[in-house]
Design an enzyme around this catalytic site. Sequence first.
Site, PDB file in Angstrom:
ATOM      1  N   ARG A 307      -3.995   7.898   1.781  1.00  0.00           N
ATOM      2  CA  ARG A 307      -4.009   7.525   0.298  1.00  0.00           C
ATOM      3  C   ARG A 307      -3.989   8.477  -0.701  1.00  0.00           C
ATOM      4  O   ARG A 307      -3.177   8.344  -1.612  1.00  0.00           O
ATOM      5  CB  ARG A 307      -5.518   6.764   0.275  1.00  0.00           C
ATOM      6  CG  ARG A 307      -5.561   5.711   1.150  1.00  0.00           C
ATOM      7  CD  ARG A 307      -6.929   5.050   1.096  1.00  0.00           C
ATOM      8  NE  ARG A 307      -6.829   4.286  -0.277  1.00  0.00           N
ATOM      9  CZ  ARG A 307      -7.475   4.352  -1.293  1.00  0.00           C
ATOM     10  NH1 ARG A 307      -8.559   5.312  -1.271  1.00  0.00           N
ATOM     11  NH2 ARG A 307      -7.572   3.677  -2.238  1.00  0.00           N
ATOM     12  N   TYR A 311      -0.540   7.317  -2.878  1.00  0.00           N
ATOM     13  CA  TYR A 311      -1.016   6.984  -4.340  1.00  0.00           C
ATOM     14  C   TYR A 311      -2.057   7.602  -5.204  1.00  0.00           C
ATOM     15  O   TYR A 311      -2.509   7.041  -6.094  1.00  0.00           O
ATOM     16  CB  TYR A 311      -0.945   5.348  -4.324  1.00  0.00           C
ATOM     17  CG  TYR A 311      -1.944   4.741  -3.355  1.00  0.00           C
ATOM     18  CD1 TYR A 311      -1.269   3.685  -2.562  1.00  0.00           C
ATOM     19  CD2 TYR A 311      -3.068   5.147  -3.281  1.00  0.00           C
ATOM     20  CE1 TYR A 311      -2.125   2.734  -1.840  1.00  0.00           C
ATOM     21  CE2 TYR A 311      -3.782   4.354  -2.318  1.00  0.00           C
ATOM     22  CZ  TYR A 311      -3.407   3.186  -1.654  1.00  0.00           C
ATOM     23  OH  TYR A 311      -4.197   2.576  -0.579  1.00  0.00           O
ATOM     24  N   CYS A 337       2.813  19.154   8.814  1.00  0.00           N
ATOM     25  CA  CYS A 337       4.073  20.094   8.476  1.00  0.00           C
ATOM     26  C   CYS A 337       4.832  19.492   7.271  1.00  0.00           C
ATOM     27  O   CYS A 337       6.103  20.060   7.114  1.00  0.00           O
ATOM     28  CB  CYS A 337       4.874  20.224   9.565  1.00  0.00           C
ATOM     29  SG  CYS A 337       5.995  18.373   9.707  1.00  0.00           S
ATOM     30  N   TYR A 365      -8.098   0.975   4.188  1.00  0.00           N
ATOM     31  CA  TYR A 365      -6.790   1.943   3.969  1.00  0.00           C
ATOM     32  C   TYR A 365      -6.797   3.113   4.658  1.00  0.00           C
ATOM     33  O   TYR A 365      -5.982   4.057   4.172  1.00  0.00           O
ATOM     34  CB  TYR A 365      -6.047   1.578   2.701  1.00  0.00           C
ATOM     35  CG  TYR A 365      -6.109   0.055   1.942  1.00  0.00           C
ATOM     36  CD1 TYR A 365      -5.333  -0.712   2.582  1.00  0.00           C
ATOM     37  CD2 TYR A 365      -6.851  -0.196   1.159  1.00  0.00           C
ATOM     38  CE1 TYR A 365      -5.460  -2.144   2.240  1.00  0.00           C
ATOM     39  CE2 TYR A 365      -6.849  -1.415   0.622  1.00  0.00           C
ATOM     40  CZ  TYR A 365      -6.056  -2.554   1.296  1.00  0.00           C
ATOM     41  OH  TYR A 365      -6.106  -3.540   0.640  1.00  0.00           O
TER      42      TYR A 365
HETATM   43  C1  LIG Z   1      -2.253 -10.504  -0.811  1.00  0.00           C
HETATM   44  C2  LIG Z   1      -3.189  -9.680  -0.926  1.00  0.00           C
HETATM   45  N1  LIG Z   1      -4.678  -9.962  -0.923  1.00  0.00           N
HETATM   46  C3  LIG Z   1      -5.448  -9.196  -0.833  1.00  0.00           C
HETATM   47  C4  LIG Z   1      -5.447  -7.667  -1.057  1.00  0.00           C
HETATM   48  C5  LIG Z   1      -6.518  -6.787  -0.811  1.00  0.00           C
HETATM   49  O1  LIG Z   1      -6.576  -6.169  -2.006  1.00  0.00           O
HETATM   50  P1  LIG Z   1      -7.762  -4.942  -2.220  1.00  0.00           P
HETATM   51  O2  LIG Z   1      -8.017  -4.089  -1.101  1.00  0.00           O
HETATM   52  O3  LIG Z   1      -7.459  -4.285  -3.633  1.00  0.00           O
HETATM   53  O4  LIG Z   1      -9.140  -5.594  -2.658  1.00  0.00           O
HETATM   54  C6  LIG Z   1      -4.131  -7.070  -1.016  1.00  0.00           C
HETATM   55  C7  LIG Z   1      -3.849  -5.794  -1.103  1.00  0.00           C
HETATM   56  O5  LIG Z   1      -2.986  -5.152  -0.977  1.00  0.00           O
HETATM   57  C8  LIG Z   1      -2.856  -8.153  -0.896  1.00  0.00           C
HETATM   58  O6  LIG Z   1      -1.839  -7.859  -0.727  1.00  0.00           O
END
Ligand SMILES: Cc1ncc(COP(=O)(O)O)c(C=O)c1O
Length: 410
Positions: A307, A311, A337, A365
């Site tokens: 992460r 981003y 690397c 994530y």
């Molecule tokens: C369609 C959809 N729903 C829900 C989420 C969950 O988002 P968050 O983790 O910001 O709650 C995402 C994240 O990319 C998504 O693409």
Amino acid sequence: MELVNNKYLLNGGIDPLELCREYGTPLYVYDAAVMERQYRRITAAFSYPKLRIHYACKALSNLTVMRLFKKWGAGLDCVSIQEVQLGLMAGFQPDDILYTPNFAGADEFDEAVKLGVKINIDAIPMLENWGLHHKNVPVCLRINPHLMAGGHENISVGHIDSKFGISIHQLPHVLRVVESQGLRVEGLHMHTGSDILDVDIFLRGADILFEAARKFPELQYIDLGSGFKVPYKPDDIETDVEELGEKLSARFETFCREYGRDLTLMFEPGKFLVSESGYLFARCTLVKQTTSTVFIGLDTGFNHLIRPMFYGSYHKIVNVTEPTFKPRIYTVVGNICETDTFGIDRRIAEAVEGDIIGFYNAGAYGWMMASNYNSRPRPAEVLLYNGKAHLIRRRETVEDLVGTQIQIKM
Ligand SMILES: Cc1ncc(COP(=O)(O)O)c(C=O)c1O
């Protein structure tokens, strides 16, 4: 994880250093109590009774974690057919799963129909073909309301150039397709991005969907996606879910009165439910002083937590082994690397080789975006549940890395 008498302890007094000794590093640790607190918090924020929270399992799809959310009453948001399969393995009923893929092929949709889950369509060509094969299967439509929302361009998905959803400006076309094919639209959906700071973004998006909803008389639910921002630092901005709940419940009730029926209001949070629950622990392999910088190097890298590099996300980083040593300014890096930086100029208690370094907000994530880059195995996962630590995924080995490979004769 908190400092108690100068020692970092996890919920229930569990010592992270002992977990690292037992399971090795790098190690992901999740706290089920934090997940449950977040789930209860979001459900309590809305007074509107027909509320349904679908856990976006892309954030963390370990089966044990999914089973927890099922136990607490959540549904599931899945973005691939494999997530659907995992959800069914975890015990979710097909009807409790909304499948929202992006650029999935017709074969995946056919499979989703067979599995009986709710289906969310986010492209007109897919809708145009729906009547040919699945005329009687109701659909949800993912609408792109063209709102610029989200904390970073890679996680802003509702703007005009985004590949996601059906443009709100294409609604007349959608209506023609729906009418000519006699399709049943049972849901409208939007998801505009992650890390949305302002409650009003949700409200504006909701208003756009409410307006569109008037054109679809057979709706059962409206899904406003996710994007709830969680705090990464003390005093950081977070989405005020209580304010959102209060304002949106009132608006949704008004909308339903005008629509003529009480629809289900859905959200699908990932980060909000699991980010704070998770930590990544890694071992300091070396402290390296250059002419300009002091680096803490770790036995992990962006292969395990991408992460920050992907981003620019912020993760609080602490020295778990020696929290009381005098802080120094470090740049914390991984062992990959390529440029592999977790944090620049961070105040961290003085570290030496062998110290355990902890990352906060690693539940969402984190493991899910981990890879085997540099041919390093992925970490184990531990869940703290009912006062005990449970290994819920073992560490990978080199055998796992080659397990899918087929050697040819040479
Ligand atoms: C369609 C959809 N729903 C829900 C989420 C969950 O988002 P968050 O983790 O910001 O709650 C995402 C994240 O990319 C998504 O693409």
